[in-house]
Design a protein around this motif. Structure first.
Motif, short mmCIF file in Angstrom:
data_model
loop_
_atom_site.label_atom_id
_atom_site.label_comp_id
_atom_site.label_asym_id
_atom_site.label_seq_id
_atom_site.Cartn_x
_atom_site.Cartn_y
_atom_site.Cartn_z
N VAL A 153 0.83 -1.20 0.00
CA VAL A 153 0.00 0.00 0.00
C VAL A 153 0.87 1.26 0.00
O VAL A 153 0.63 2.20 -0.76
N LEU A 154 1.90 1.27 0.84
CA LEU A 154 2.79 2.44 0.87
C LEU A 154 3.47 2.66 -0.48
O LEU A 154 3.60 3.80 -0.95
N THR A 155 3.88 1.58 -1.12
CA THR A 155 4.52 1.70 -2.43
C THR A 155 3.52 2.18 -3.48
O THR A 155 3.85 3.03 -4.31
N ALA A 156 2.29 1.66 -3.43
CA ALA A 156 1.27 2.09 -4.39
C ALA A 156 0.95 3.57 -4.24
O ALA A 156 0.76 4.29 -5.22
N VAL A 157 0.91 4.05 -3.00
CA VAL A 157 0.52 5.45 -2.74
C VAL A 157 1.67 6.42 -3.00
O VAL A 157 1.49 7.47 -3.62
N PHE A 158 2.88 6.08 -2.53
CA PHE A 158 3.98 7.05 -2.56
C PHE A 158 5.08 6.74 -3.58
O PHE A 158 5.93 7.59 -3.83
N GLY A 159 5.12 5.54 -4.13
CA GLY A 159 6.13 5.18 -5.12
C GLY A 159 7.54 5.19 -4.54
O GLY A 159 7.77 4.72 -3.43
N LEU A 160 8.47 5.78 -5.26
CA LEU A 160 9.86 5.87 -4.80
C LEU A 160 10.03 7.12 -3.93
O LEU A 160 9.52 8.18 -4.27
N VAL A 161 10.77 6.97 -2.85
CA VAL A 161 11.01 8.08 -1.93
C VAL A 161 12.50 8.14 -1.60
O VAL A 161 13.19 7.12 -1.65
N PRO A 162 13.01 9.33 -1.24
CA PRO A 162 14.41 9.41 -0.83
C PRO A 162 14.62 8.74 0.53
O PRO A 162 13.78 8.86 1.43
N VAL A 163 15.75 8.02 0.68
CA VAL A 163 16.03 7.33 1.94
C VAL A 163 17.39 7.71 2.51
O VAL A 163 17.92 7.03 3.38
N ALA B 241 0.22 -15.80 0.43
CA ALA B 241 -1.01 -15.77 -0.37
C ALA B 241 -2.03 -14.80 0.23
O ALA B 241 -2.66 -14.02 -0.50
N ALA B 242 -2.18 -14.82 1.55
CA ALA B 242 -3.13 -13.91 2.21
C ALA B 242 -2.70 -12.46 1.99
O ALA B 242 -3.54 -11.59 1.69
N GLY B 243 -1.41 -12.19 2.14
CA GLY B 243 -0.91 -10.83 1.91
C GLY B 243 -1.13 -10.38 0.49
O GLY B 243 -1.48 -9.22 0.23
N ALA B 244 -0.96 -11.31 -0.47
CA ALA B 244 -1.17 -10.97 -1.88
C ALA B 244 -2.63 -10.66 -2.16
O ALA B 244 -2.94 -9.70 -2.88
N LEU B 245 -3.53 -11.45 -1.60
CA LEU B 245 -4.96 -11.22 -1.83
C LEU B 245 -5.40 -9.87 -1.26
O LEU B 245 -6.12 -9.10 -1.93
N LEU B 246 -4.97 -9.58 -0.05
CA LEU B 246 -5.32 -8.29 0.54
C LEU B 246 -4.68 -7.14 -0.23
O LEU B 246 -5.29 -6.10 -0.45
N SER B 247 -3.43 -7.33 -0.64
CA SER B 247 -2.72 -6.28 -1.39
C SER B 247 -3.37 -6.02 -2.74
O SER B 247 -3.39 -4.89 -3.22
N ALA B 248 -3.89 -7.08 -3.37
CA ALA B 248 -4.52 -6.91 -4.68
C ALA B 248 -5.69 -5.94 -4.58
O ALA B 248 -5.90 -5.10 -5.47
N LEU C 52 -6.09 -3.62 -2.14
CA LEU C 52 -5.70 -2.32 -1.59
C LEU C 52 -4.62 -1.60 -2.40
O LEU C 52 -4.57 -0.37 -2.40
N ALA C 53 -3.73 -2.35 -3.03
CA ALA C 53 -2.61 -1.73 -3.72
C ALA C 53 -2.59 -2.01 -5.22
O ALA C 53 -1.77 -1.46 -5.94
#
Length: 196
Positions: A43-53, A90-97, A99-100
């Motif tokens: 979700v964080l990657t889908a919303v914000f993409g690449l960020v400076p670290v 698998a559960a993480g992938a289903l939820l991510s699909a 949300l993200a």
């Protein structure tokens, strides 16, 4: 094979290793941590993409959560075994699909599955020799594999983001491991005869 009621016992020789039988309540926390961090990373990657670290590097916004996911994966291995890790992926992938988005979910699930194979080869044999060694070694192998597969399948710039991804994952692994190692050292000192 010795079992214990704690996922990370103070004595590595008595620590639980993969495949030990646990009660369902003992599995709840690691399973929830694993699935939640997979979803958070996507979700964080889908919303914000690449960020400076820092240090002029960039990484996907969910990289810190993904680093914690690698630790949670090892925890799930200890309390529930390898098949439970695959169910969590698998559960993480289903939820991510939902949300993200499906592309990030597929990239994440594939990356975690590939790094899981590396983890099976590295973490399991080393776990009997101590948690810290096993976690550091398995993450040293799993993190680069996970990162390269994820970035490639997600359509993100692999070589531009790889150094930043590895930096953040190393940091998110090193800090909790250092805390566990320090806590164990203090506990061993206090439990030792003549310790303060």
């Amino acid at each position: 094979m010795t079992t214990t009621s704690r996922p990370y016992a103070a004595d590595p020789a008595s620590a639980t290793v993969r495949g030990s039988h646990r009660s369902a309540p003992a599995m709840v926390a690691p399973v929830l941590a694993f699935v939640a961090t997979v979803v958070a990373a996507n979700v964080l990657t889908a919303v914000f993409g690449l960020v400076p670290v820092g240090f002029g590097l960039t990484a996907t916004a969910g990289t810190a959560a993904a680093g914690v996911t690698l630790l949670a994966r090892d925890w799930v291995h200890d309390v529930a075994g390898g098949p439970a890790v695959l169910v969590c992926i698998a559960a993480g992938a289903l939820l991510s699909a939902g949300l993200a988005g499906p592309r990030l979910a597929l990239a994440s699930a594939t990356a975690f599955a590939v790094s899981e194979l590396a983890d099976l080869a590295v973490y399991q044999p080393l776990r009997r020799r101590g948690l810290v060694r096993a976690v550091l070694a398995s993450n040293a192998v799993g993190a680069p594999l996970d990162t390269i597969v994820f970035l490639t399948l997600a359509g993100l710039p692999v070589w531009a983001a790889l150094p930043g991804q590895l930096w953040v994952k190393a940091l998110t692994t090193a800090i909790p491991v250092a805390v566990v190692w320090t806590a164990r050292a203090v506990l061993r000192h206090r439990l030792r005869p003549g310790g303060s």
